[in-house]
Design an enzyme around this catalytic site. Structure first.
Site, PDB file in Angstrom:
ATOM      1  CG  ASP A   3      12.989  37.716 -38.111  1.00 38.33           C
ATOM      2  OD1 ASP A   3      12.028  38.513 -38.045  1.00 38.33           O
ATOM      3  OD2 ASP A   3      13.432  37.264 -39.191  1.00 38.33           O
ATOM      4  CG  HIS A  41      13.569  40.519 -40.831  1.00 36.55           C
ATOM      5  ND1 HIS A  41      13.434  39.203 -41.204  1.00 36.55           N
ATOM      6  CD2 HIS A  41      13.391  41.245 -41.959  1.00 36.55           C
ATOM      7  CE1 HIS A  41      13.180  39.146 -42.503  1.00 36.55           C
ATOM      8  NE2 HIS A  41      13.152  40.370 -42.982  1.00 36.55           N
ATOM      9  CB  SER A  96      13.886  40.039 -46.119  1.00 38.22           C
ATOM     10  OG  SER A  96      12.556  40.053 -45.685  1.00 38.22           O
TER      11      SER A  96
END
Ligand SMILES: *[C@@H]1O[C@H](CO)[C@@H](O)[C@H](O)[C@H]1NC(C)=O
Ligand SMILES: *[C@@H]1O[C@H](CO)[C@@H](O)[C@H](O)[C@H]1NC(C)=O
Ligand SMILES: *[C@@H]1O[C@H](CO)[C@@H](O)[C@H](O)[C@H]1NC(C)=O
Ligand SMILES: *[C@@H]1O[C@H](CO)[C@@H](O)[C@H](O)[C@H]1NC(C)=O
Length: 455
Positions: free
Chosen positions: A372, A428, A178
């Site tokens: 995601d 994610h 991320s």
């Protein structure tokens, strides 16, 4: 005379202890886990920054296969501001909660059969400063930024390796998820450059592994609209109208452009009820923490990490952290967030770092979950194609247990290669949704580079 000398040396040793430079210990047992841990866990602090004023806490798990030769991964957690305990307990680490028993107020840990430690040595760290069990000894040192996190990650790793020299020769990969997509390429680049400058000891850097990375604060956030279209959350008509009126820029629309604004409102209306972490998951708020909300397990990690026995078992220094937080929300980034007194978001894009890595002997893996919407695959494809790399092997499915696990594509340029891989059905935190597939991709990719014999 002699006894005075002894007293003095004791005093010096004592001083050494109270200044808390670095410390490490092996953790044999953890509350909630039945019996001794069947893997090697080391926790500790490494001091970085001026006068070691930043004390970085880490969890190091030795590979359960061949720790001497398996790669070493530094794994940075996203946010920024989320503790390294999160990937350790939920994503890729050796343990996870037994939800059935944990929901009955009996927090129980079990082994994660898809732990990455089955194939690699992993260091999870609490960075930036102020996250998890990491802390600053001065007010100045408690402030951080993207550039400072890069520096701290690198300094941490270098010091850790100097104290654990038996891992100096393992192939080293910098990895993260991320937001750390902004940081990881820069850490890798620092290492390559320092090696070239002849810095000793040389670090055996081989590349980077990025999971659902944020790479460019325009491209990745902007790609959400196209992702919403591809995933059929908005219609063709809405998409085309929005694209035309906003000229493909959905992030900083001119407020005078009312056509764009009203189309964006329509898009919002369609996506507001969607969980961006995985479009198939429900929205979970504090009043709706049902077992169906996977990370409702935040409740367990919070209770577990704040338990005094747990902190003692992990050798956390007493009385320093008032309350352990899953994520330090004053550090966490969201679109357009301004700098805070604690953190400056001073890197907008890491594409330039990726471009510099092209000149190194460097292997890069980018993994994304195709459900995601946080940093969607389509955005990953965009910035990767902006690197103008030649294609080594074209877009094709890849398999786990004879089933399509996702799609992959490889680019190469002299000593550099980049693999882009999607994981079908994942959100994610890829390994949270598709643990087996995430492990398989990581393991195969590392094996293809690490062992020339192709074992
Ligand atoms: C808690 O759960 C574990 C594993 O499910 C079980 O062995 C243990 O007996 C439970 N303890 C209590 C107090 O219920
Ligand atoms: C968040 O980080 C800041 C900056 O280091 C620190 O001062 C603060 O105590 C942290 N908050 C929590 C809840 O840990
Ligand atoms: C989205 O789903 C994840 C996984 O179930 C959950 O942890 C998270 O809290 C959800 N996000 C929102 C905004 O509800
Ligand atoms: C990639 O190619 C495009 C079009 O040929 C060009 O405009 C761009 O500058 C190139 N980018 C890089 C990083 O070389």
């Amino acid at each position: 005379m002699e006894s005075k000398y002894i007293t003095l040396s004791f005093f010096i040793i004592f001083l050494h202890f109270i200044t808390f430079s670095n410390s490490k210990s092996i953790v044999k047992d953890l509350p909630g886990f039945d019996g001794h841990l069947p893997f090697t866990l080391e926790t500790g602090y490494v001091g970085v920054g001026e006068d070691d004023a930043v004390q970085v806490f880490y969890y190091f798990v030795e590979s359960e296969r061949n720790p001497t030769e398996d790669p070493l991964l530094l794994y940075l957690t996203g946010g920024p501001g989320t503790s390294g305990l999160y990937p350790f307990l939920y994503q890729i680490g050796p343990l996870s909660f037994n939800f059935e028993s944990s929901w009955k107020n009996n927090i129980t840990l079990e082994l994660n059969p898809n732990s990455w430690s089955k194939a690699v040595n992993v260091i999870f760290v609490d960075l930036p400063v102020g996250v998890g069990f990491s802390y600053a000894k001065t007010w100045e040192a408690s402030r951080s930024s993207d550039s400072i996190v890069t520096l701290h990650s690198y300094k941490f790793l270098r010091k850790w390796l100097i104290e654990n020299p038996r891992f100096l020769s393992n192939p080293l990969y910098i990895s993260g998820i991320s937001y750390m997509g902004i940081i990881v390429p820069n850490v890798a680049l620092e290492i390559y450059n320092d090696n070239e400058r002849g810095s000793q000891p040389q670090l055996n850097i081989k590349g980077c592994l990025l999971v659902s990375p944020l790479t460019d604060k325009f491209i990745d956030f902007n790609s959400r609209i196209e992702a919403a279209h591809r995933l059929a959350l908005i219609s063709d008509d809405i998409y085309q109208a929005t694209k035309e009126t906003c000229h493909g820029n959905y992030i900083d629309n001119d407020p005078e452009n009312t056509l764009c604004s009203s189309n964006l409102e329509h898009v919002d209306e369609c996506t507001n009820g969607i969980n961006f972490s995985n479009i198939l998951d429900p929205l979970c708020d504090e009043t709706n923490m049902k077992p169906t909300c996977r990370e409702a397990a935040n409740i367990f990690i919070d209770a577990w990490a704040n338990n005094k026995d747990v902190q003692e078992a992990l050798n956390v220094r007493e009385g320093i952290i008032e309350k352990w937080e899953f994520t330090n929300t004053s550090i966490r980034y969201n679109l357009d967030k301004e700098d805070t007194i604690y953190y400056s978001y001073d890197v907008f894009s890491s594409i330039a770092d990726h471009q510099q890595l092209l000149t190194k002997s460097c292997q890069v893996l980018i993994i994304c979950g195709d459900h995601d919407m946080t940093f969607p695959c389509v955005g990953q494809e965009k910035w990767i194609s902006s690197l103008n790399l030649s294609i080594e092997s074209p877009w094709e499915p890849w398999f786990v247990s004879k089933q399509v696990a996702g799609y992959q594509m490889t680019y190469a340029q002299s000593q550099y290669s980049l693999k882009f891989a999607t994981i079908k059905g994942a959100g994610h935190s890829v390994a949270l949704y598709k643990p087996k597939e995430a492990f398989a991709m990581m393991d195969r990719w590392l094996a293809s580079h690490t062992y020339s014999s192709g074992s």
